[in-house]
Design an enzyme around this catalytic site. Structure first.
Site, PDB file in Angstrom:
ATOM      1  N   GLY A   1       0.772  -1.334  -0.105  1.00 26.92           N
ATOM      2  CA  GLY A   1       0.124   0.001   0.097  1.00 26.92           C
ATOM      3  C   GLY A   1       1.001   1.337   0.061  1.00 26.92           C
ATOM      4  N   CYS A   2       0.433   2.477  -0.387  1.00 21.54           N
ATOM      5  CA  CYS A   2       0.956   3.704  -0.543  1.00 21.54           C
ATOM      6  C   CYS A   2       1.394   4.095   0.980  1.00 21.54           C
ATOM      7  CB  CYS A   2       0.206   4.637  -1.220  1.00 21.54           C
ATOM      8  SG  CYS A   2      -1.528   4.935  -0.604  1.00 21.54           S
TER       9      CYS A   2
END
Length: 347
Positions: free
Chosen positions: A160-161
């Site tokens: 995920g970012c």
């Protein structure tokens, strides 16, 4: 870093979810990468076929592929004609289509959270559904690329970012054993509105967003960060009034006697030779990473307290660029191939 043997052949690719921001970034990166051919681009089944350049006019003449509606019938059409499929889809959609693509002999690079968490029991709590393919969770390799320590298999799960920003910031200190054993990192991170995707919503409209915190103690990236660091964290995400980028501020406590030189050495040892992490002498700015594949990291020490600040583009190093980085390594190509230049959603 392990990789498949390099070959001179062009890697044939498809992007599912090409109409969204992360999928569109992948289309641009693949079109730019001399080792890959973007053969197919797909959007959701309910959409009409339209050219990529009509969705993103700034890339007219560069990416003119038709973005077609996806149905599972397309698997037979691309079987034997596509080497790798990038999934920029909702989590449940990725989970459903990934095993079908794998059965057709296609490498899957998944940008969703469908295969990130190693404990399937966490999915109902953090993702709101029961995982239907827990056997694939163990098969998937998690591609936080600067910390990859095993070969990439047929199923690659892209972090995920927020997780990439926080993990790259703190793993050097964790792995070097510099933090107190009972330390719980406190991580505050702010993302631009593109992190919510392209679909219109009042709560993420640029004109409506100011600066607000959300997802207290229950954001789905929290268990992913904890999985990476091997310890509990307090993670608070924020939504900011800018288009793209993440700025994460992480506060941790050092063991007694740990020096500033040891902290510096930990970061330099971790990221020397890692071309997409830049260690800075001043605090990073999201404006300097927007449209780039880099993560910028800075730290400041006061006694036993350390503040680590990391910045990256949520759509690139936090999504599409890391997926491209993983695919390059998987197929034995230069790790940074296709990763220079601007993106599709600009300030």
């Amino acid at each position: 870093m392990s990789s498949q043997s390099a070959t001179s052949s062009i890697i044939r690719s498809a992007v599912l979810g090409a109409a969204g921001y992360s999928g569109a970034e992948l289309c641009v990166l693949l079109a730019r990468n001399p080792h890959f051919a973007l053969c197919h681009a797909y959007a959701s089944a309910g959409r009409q076929a339209e050219s990529f350049s009509s969705l993103y006019p700034r890339h007219r003449g560069q990416v003119d592929l038709l973005v077609e509606p996806w149905t599972d019938a397309e698997i037979e059409n691309i079987k034997g004609k596509v080497d790798v499929a990038f999934l920029a889809l909702p989590h449940e959609a990725s989970e459903e289509v990934a095993p079908k693509l794998m059965a057709a002999g296609i490498v899957v690079v998944d940008l969703s959270g469908a295969f990130r968490l190693k404990d399937p029991d966490l999915y109902p709590k953090y993702y709101g559904y029961t995982h239907q393919h827990p056997e694939l969770i163990n098969e998937a390799v998690y591609s936080l690329m600067e910390w990859l320590d095993q070969p990439l298999p047929q199923l690659i799960s892209v972090p995920g970012c927020y997780v990439t920003a926080a993990s790259l910031a703190l793993l050097p200190l964790v792995k070097a054993g510099l933090l107190t054993d009972d330390n719980i990192p406190v991580i505050s991170a702010t993302s631009g509105v593109s992190g919510a995707g392209r679909k219109a919503a009042l709560s993420t409209s640029f004109c409506e967003v100011g600066l607000n915190a959300y997802g207290f103690f229950k954001h789905r990236h929290r268990p992913e960060i904890e999985q990476n660091l091997g310890r509990k964290v307090v993670f608070t995400p924020h939504l900011g009034n800018f288009k793209r980028g993440i700025l994460a501020t992480s506060v941790v406590t050092l063991k007694s006697g740990v020096t500033a030189e040891q902290v510096k050495a930990a970061f330099e040892q971790a990221y020397t030779g890692k071309p997409l992490v830049r260690l800075l002498s001043t605090s990073p700015n999201v404006a300097d990473v927007a449209g780039t594949p880099y993560c910028d990291i800075f730290w400041q020490i006061d006694g036993d307290q350390v503040v680590v600040v990391s910045a990256l583009d949520n759509l690139l190093k936090g999504a599409a660029a890391q997926a491209m980085q993983a695919a390059n390594v998987k197929f034995g190509k230069p790790e940074t191939a296709g990763l220079l230049g601007g993106g599709v959603c600009h300030e």
